[in-house]
Design an enzyme around this catalytic site. Structure first.
Site, PDB file in Angstrom:
ATOM      1  N   HIS A  72      86.738   4.548  67.786  1.00 25.54           N
ATOM      2  CA  HIS A  72      85.234   4.075  67.222  1.00 25.54           C
ATOM      3  C   HIS A  72      84.560   5.660  66.366  1.00 25.54           C
ATOM      4  O   HIS A  72      84.578   6.405  67.339  1.00 25.54           O
ATOM      5  CB  HIS A  72      84.350   3.305  68.133  1.00 25.54           C
ATOM      6  CG  HIS A  72      85.031   1.915  68.218  1.00 25.54           C
ATOM      7  ND1 HIS A  72      84.035   1.032  68.839  1.00 25.54           N
ATOM      8  CD2 HIS A  72      86.093   1.230  68.006  1.00 25.54           C
ATOM      9  CE1 HIS A  72      84.734  -0.209  68.591  1.00 25.54           C
ATOM     10  NE2 HIS A  72      85.983   0.092  68.315  1.00 25.54           N
ATOM     11  N   TYR A 200      74.592  -2.689  70.302  1.00 26.07           N
ATOM     12  CA  TYR A 200      73.577  -2.544  71.267  1.00 26.07           C
ATOM     13  C   TYR A 200      72.372  -3.101  70.797  1.00 26.07           C
ATOM     14  O   TYR A 200      71.608  -2.825  69.910  1.00 26.07           O
ATOM     15  CB  TYR A 200      73.255  -0.929  71.874  1.00 26.07           C
ATOM     16  CG  TYR A 200      74.353  -0.435  72.505  1.00 26.07           C
ATOM     17  CD1 TYR A 200      75.361   0.107  72.045  1.00 26.07           C
ATOM     18  CD2 TYR A 200      74.304  -0.120  74.116  1.00 26.07           C
ATOM     19  CE1 TYR A 200      76.400   0.524  72.640  1.00 26.07           C
ATOM     20  CE2 TYR A 200      75.269   0.325  74.659  1.00 26.07           C
ATOM     21  CZ  TYR A 200      76.240   0.666  73.802  1.00 26.07           C
ATOM     22  OH  TYR A 200      77.401   1.461  74.570  1.00 26.07           O
ATOM     23  N   LYS A 296      78.540   6.097  80.650  1.00 27.58           N
ATOM     24  CA  LYS A 296      78.859   7.435  81.150  1.00 27.58           C
ATOM     25  C   LYS A 296      79.584   7.351  82.480  1.00 27.58           C
ATOM     26  O   LYS A 296      80.301   8.591  82.544  1.00 27.58           O
ATOM     27  CB  LYS A 296      77.778   8.382  81.292  1.00 27.58           C
ATOM     28  CG  LYS A 296      77.196   8.601  79.692  1.00 27.58           C
ATOM     29  CD  LYS A 296      77.971   9.669  79.196  1.00 27.58           C
ATOM     30  CE  LYS A 296      77.685  10.094  77.708  1.00 27.58           C
ATOM     31  NZ  LYS A 296      78.877   9.560  76.954  1.00 27.58           N
ATOM     32  N   TYR A 384      76.347  10.322  73.194  1.00 24.85           N
ATOM     33  CA  TYR A 384      77.163   9.188  73.296  1.00 24.85           C
ATOM     34  C   TYR A 384      78.804   9.375  73.229  1.00 24.85           C
ATOM     35  O   TYR A 384      79.408   9.089  73.940  1.00 24.85           O
ATOM     36  CB  TYR A 384      76.922   8.257  72.177  1.00 24.85           C
ATOM     37  CG  TYR A 384      77.434   6.833  72.247  1.00 24.85           C
ATOM     38  CD1 TYR A 384      76.815   5.780  73.181  1.00 24.85           C
ATOM     39  CD2 TYR A 384      78.538   6.367  71.817  1.00 24.85           C
ATOM     40  CE1 TYR A 384      77.276   4.652  73.333  1.00 24.85           C
ATOM     41  CE2 TYR A 384      79.186   5.139  71.875  1.00 24.85           C
ATOM     42  CZ  TYR A 384      78.338   4.224  72.739  1.00 24.85           C
ATOM     43  OH  TYR A 384      78.788   3.003  72.766  1.00 24.85           O
TER      44      TYR A 384
HETATM   45  P1  RFL Z   1      85.544   3.719  91.871  1.00 22.66           P
HETATM   46  O1  RFL Z   1      86.158   3.119  90.681  1.00 22.66           O
HETATM   47  O2  RFL Z   1      84.251   2.679  92.773  1.00 22.66           O
HETATM   48  O3  RFL Z   1      86.674   3.696  92.802  1.00 22.66           O
HETATM   49  C1  RFL Z   1      86.486   4.305  94.253  1.00 22.66           C
HETATM   50  C2  RFL Z   1      87.374   3.616  95.068  1.00 22.66           C
HETATM   51  O4  RFL Z   1      87.389   4.067  96.432  1.00 22.66           O
HETATM   52  C3  RFL Z   1      87.710   3.262  97.439  1.00 22.66           C
HETATM   53  N1  RFL Z   1      86.981   3.068  98.498  1.00 22.66           N
HETATM   54  C4  RFL Z   1      87.660   3.611  99.739  1.00 22.66           C
HETATM   55  N2  RFL Z   1      88.654   4.043  99.946  1.00 22.66           N
HETATM   56  C5  RFL Z   1      89.110   4.333 101.217  1.00 22.66           C
HETATM   57  N3  RFL Z   1      88.079   4.452 102.162  1.00 22.66           N
HETATM   58  C6  RFL Z   1      86.908   3.957 101.828  1.00 22.66           C
HETATM   59  N4  RFL Z   1      85.933   3.929 102.816  1.00 22.66           N
HETATM   60  C7  RFL Z   1      86.625   3.836 100.743  1.00 22.66           C
HETATM   61  N5  RFL Z   1      85.293   3.168 100.058  1.00 22.66           N
HETATM   62  C8  RFL Z   1      85.684   2.945  98.781  1.00 22.66           C
HETATM   63  C9  RFL Z   1      87.329   1.803  96.441  1.00 22.66           C
HETATM   64  O5  RFL Z   1      88.171   0.679  96.779  1.00 22.66           O
HETATM   65  C10 RFL Z   1      87.592   2.140  95.149  1.00 22.66           C
HETATM   66  O6  RFL Z   1      89.150   2.154  94.826  1.00 22.66           O
HETATM   67  O7  RFL Z   1      84.750   4.993  91.660  1.00 22.66           O
HETATM   68  P2  RFL Z   1      85.445   6.275  90.603  1.00 22.66           P
HETATM   69  O8  RFL Z   1      86.739   6.428  90.754  1.00 22.66           O
HETATM   70  O9  RFL Z   1      84.322   7.256  91.102  1.00 22.66           O
HETATM   71  O10 RFL Z   1      85.118   5.692  89.030  1.00 22.66           O
HETATM   72  C11 RFL Z   1      83.873   5.366  88.560  1.00 22.66           C
HETATM   73  C12 RFL Z   1      83.914   4.166  87.654  1.00 22.66           C
HETATM   74  O11 RFL Z   1      84.815   3.131  88.279  1.00 22.66           O
HETATM   75  C13 RFL Z   1      82.380   3.670  87.246  1.00 22.66           C
HETATM   76  O12 RFL Z   1      81.752   4.847  86.729  1.00 22.66           O
HETATM   77  C14 RFL Z   1      82.663   3.068  85.873  1.00 22.66           C
HETATM   78  O13 RFL Z   1      83.101   1.836  86.104  1.00 22.66           O
HETATM   79  C15 RFL Z   1      81.056   2.837  85.368  1.00 22.66           C
HETATM   80  N6  RFL Z   1      81.057   1.889  84.101  1.00 22.66           N
HETATM   81  C16 RFL Z   1      81.421   2.563  82.861  1.00 22.66           C
HETATM   82  N7  RFL Z   1      81.680   3.880  82.961  1.00 22.66           N
HETATM   83  C17 RFL Z   1      82.251   4.437  81.563  1.00 22.66           C
HETATM   84  O14 RFL Z   1      82.283   5.597  81.638  1.00 22.66           O
HETATM   85  N8  RFL Z   1      82.099   3.705  80.256  1.00 22.66           N
HETATM   86  C18 RFL Z   1      81.709   2.205  80.605  1.00 22.66           C
HETATM   87  O15 RFL Z   1      81.850   1.861  79.438  1.00 22.66           O
HETATM   88  C19 RFL Z   1      81.334   1.638  81.619  1.00 22.66           C
HETATM   89  N9  RFL Z   1      80.870   0.418  81.771  1.00 22.66           N
HETATM   90  C20 RFL Z   1      80.836   0.615  84.168  1.00 22.66           C
HETATM   91  C21 RFL Z   1      80.767  -0.226  82.965  1.00 22.66           C
HETATM   92  C22 RFL Z   1      80.412   0.102  85.410  1.00 22.66           C
HETATM   93  C23 RFL Z   1      80.242  -1.290  85.447  1.00 22.66           C
HETATM   94  N10 RFL Z   1      79.844  -1.870  86.630  1.00 22.66           N
HETATM   95  C24 RFL Z   1      80.440  -3.069  87.120  1.00 22.66           C
HETATM   96  C25 RFL Z   1      78.999  -1.047  87.566  1.00 22.66           C
HETATM   97  C26 RFL Z   1      80.215  -1.421  82.923  1.00 22.66           C
HETATM   98  C27 RFL Z   1      80.146  -2.046  84.469  1.00 22.66           C
HETATM   99  C28 RFL Z   1      79.470  -3.572  84.113  1.00 22.66           C
HETATM  100  C1  PHB Z   2      82.338  -1.897  77.904  1.00 25.02           C
HETATM  101  O1  PHB Z   2      83.164  -2.057  76.885  1.00 25.02           O
HETATM  102  O2  PHB Z   2      82.322  -2.917  79.152  1.00 25.02           O
HETATM  103  C2  PHB Z   2      81.153  -1.141  77.768  1.00 25.02           C
HETATM  104  C3  PHB Z   2      81.114  -0.402  76.664  1.00 25.02           C
HETATM  105  C4  PHB Z   2      79.804   0.396  76.276  1.00 25.02           C
HETATM  106  C5  PHB Z   2      78.878   0.415  77.399  1.00 25.02           C
HETATM  107  C6  PHB Z   2      78.949  -0.420  78.528  1.00 25.02           C
HETATM  108  C7  PHB Z   2      80.280  -1.112  78.803  1.00 25.02           C
HETATM  109  O3  PHB Z   2      77.761   1.055  77.268  1.00 25.02           O
END
Ligand code: RFL
Ligand code: PHB
Length: 389
Positions: A72, A200, A296, A384
């Site tokens: 994008h 957004y 992020k 961004y």
């Molecule tokens: P994770 O993905 O939470 O992975 C951590 C892992 O550790 C395990 N764990 C354990 N393992 C052993 N012993 C224990 N005691 C443990 N406790 C936990 C867990 O099972 C898991 O597998 O963290 P990590 O690797 O730091 O990754 C971070 C990302 O997952 C997170 O920041 C993103 O998903 C955030 N996020 C977004 N980030 C972006 O960069 N771009 C996006 O578009 C974006 N959209 C989002 C998001 C997060 C969302 N939610 C659900 C909070 C959209 C949403 C809705």
């Molecule tokens: C997504 O595609 O899930 C997504 C994209 C942008 C955001 C958050 C989530 O800011």
């Protein structure tokens, strides 16, 4: 058992760190509490910065993203019934890529399998020990049997609710937090996206985001009350509410269909300082959380493990501690900029129940300024697409 680095958590941070260390010839073992299927089933991030995709390339896990990811060049802001495009590529020369976290995780899991490094899934009671000494170790239980791994370093990549940060004595850690008074209700549906780029939306009924996973799979989010329940949101109600928040043209283009995933996520900003405790490091969500408005979270996990893997490489290859000594300050400097950007995007785009009409007018003034000013648009774009690392 012995290894150089024990990585706790097999999310994006842990898996990417494992592959970077492997590339540098540093042995590591990953301990994950859940099954691989469970980790792959979590629908989360969708947007990758160029720096994150480059790291996937570096560890040999970027080929499918390069083939299937959607590049994008801009993003749209909708408010006051109209849509305004921000030309991110024009402002920065950079793009972002739509490629789901589930796909990133799968590609990294496959790369890890091919590399022959050990990963232990369903590892219970993982406990980091003695990380304030020169002989750290980690114990865990697998199939009822307790195991111990001696190591040089521990990497806590176990997310916000993990054991690593919780193992640090409270006097050694400082935390900063903001909890927002709303959540995001998200659905995934097998329908074509409403528009080729993300939209957004700032609306009097609350924030909305139109995003996607592919040309045939859409992801939509609605701001909802913190205590809401997905049982209150049958698909029909979701689509009706979305139509009330998006602009006319988007309503006309919207294709609705059954949801294949639906969930509510709370929004929070959180930072733990420092990110190093003796021979244990924190990376990714284990150290910080940002509200998803700036996209992020996953990208910060990637920059953290880039810094950390470089620091560990320096330790082993050059017998220098400078990298590991500087890791926390280096990572936190970039983290706080992303925390600020995510907080700002969240503040500008959501309905804040306590801010009233004055707050809503200030948001509109800011949005109008943003789309009318080259400097302001460039500032948004620069953040961004991701600050350099
Ligand atoms: P994770 O993905 O939470 O992975 C951590 C892992 O550790 C395990 N764990 C354990 N393992 C052993 N012993 C224990 N005691 C443990 N406790 C936990 C867990 O099972 C898991 O597998 O963290 P990590 O690797 O730091 O990754 C971070 C990302 O997952 C997170 O920041 C993103 O998903 C955030 N996020 C977004 N980030 C972006 O960069 N771009 C996006 O578009 C974006 N959209 C989002 C998001 C997060 C969302 N939610 C659900 C909070 C959209 C949403 C809705
Ligand atoms: C997504 O595609 O899930 C997504 C994209 C942008 C955001 C958050 C989530 O800011």
């Amino acid at each position: 058992m012995r290894t150089q680095v024990v990585i706790i958590g097999a999310g994006p941070a842990g898996l990417l760190l494992g592959q970077l260390l492997h590339l540098y010839g540093i042995d590591n073992i990953i301990l994950e509490r859940q099954t691989g299927e469970y980790v792959l089933g979590r629908i989360r991030a969708g947007l990758l910065e160029e720096g994150t995709v480059s790291l996937l390339d570096k560890v040999g896990a970027g080929a499918r993203a390069r083939r299937e990811g959607l590049v994008h060049h801009g993003v749209e802001l909708a408010f006051g019934g109209a849509r305004h495009r921000i030309d991110m590529h024009g402002a920065t020369g950079k793009t972002v890529m739509i490629y789901g976290q589930t796909e990133v995780t799968l590609d990294l899991m496959n790369a890890r399998k091919a590399s022959g490094q050990i990963s232990v899934y369903q590892a219970a009671d993982v406990t980091p020990l003695d990380f304030d000494t020169d002989r750290p170790r980690v114990t865990y239980v697998k199939d009822g049997v307790t195991h111990e791994i001696a190591c040089d370093f521990i990497a806590g990549c176990d997310g916000f609710h993990g054991v690593s940060r919780a193992s640090v004595k409270p006097s050694a850690i400082q935390t900063f937090e903001r909890v927002y008074p709303f959540g995001w209700l998200g659905i995934l549906s097998e329908t074509p996206p409403v528009s080729p780029e993300l939209i957004y939306v700032n609306h009097a009924r609350g924030f909305a985001l139109c995003t996607m996973r592919s040309h045939t799979r859409s992801r939509y989010y609605l701001q909802c009350p913190l205590d809401d329940d997905i049982r209150n949101w049958p698909d029909e109600r979701f689509w009706d509410e979305l139509k009330q928040r998006i602009d006319r043209k988007a309503v006309d283009n919207l294709v609705t269909g059954p949801s294949i995933e639906k969930s509510i996520a709370p929004l929070r900003s959180f930072v733990a300082e420092p990110m190093r405790f003796g021979r244990m490091f924190l990376a990714g969500d284990a150290a910080h959380i940002v509200p998803p408005t700036g996209a992020k979270g996953l990208n910060l996990a990637a920059s953290d493990v880039h810094y950390l893997s470089g620091a560990l490489r320096e330790y082993y290859d050059e017998k220098s501690s400078a990298g590991i000594d500087g890791y926390s300050a280096k990572a936190l400097s970039r983290v706080w900029k992303a925390v600020r950007f995510s907080w700002w995007m969240t503040s500008m785009l959501h309905k804040f129940p306590d801010e009233g009409e004055f707050g809503a007018r200030i948001q509109l003034a800011e949005l109008n300024y943003l789309v009318g000013s080259k400097a302001a648009s460039a500032s948004l774009s620069e953040n961004y697409v991701g600050l350099p690392f």
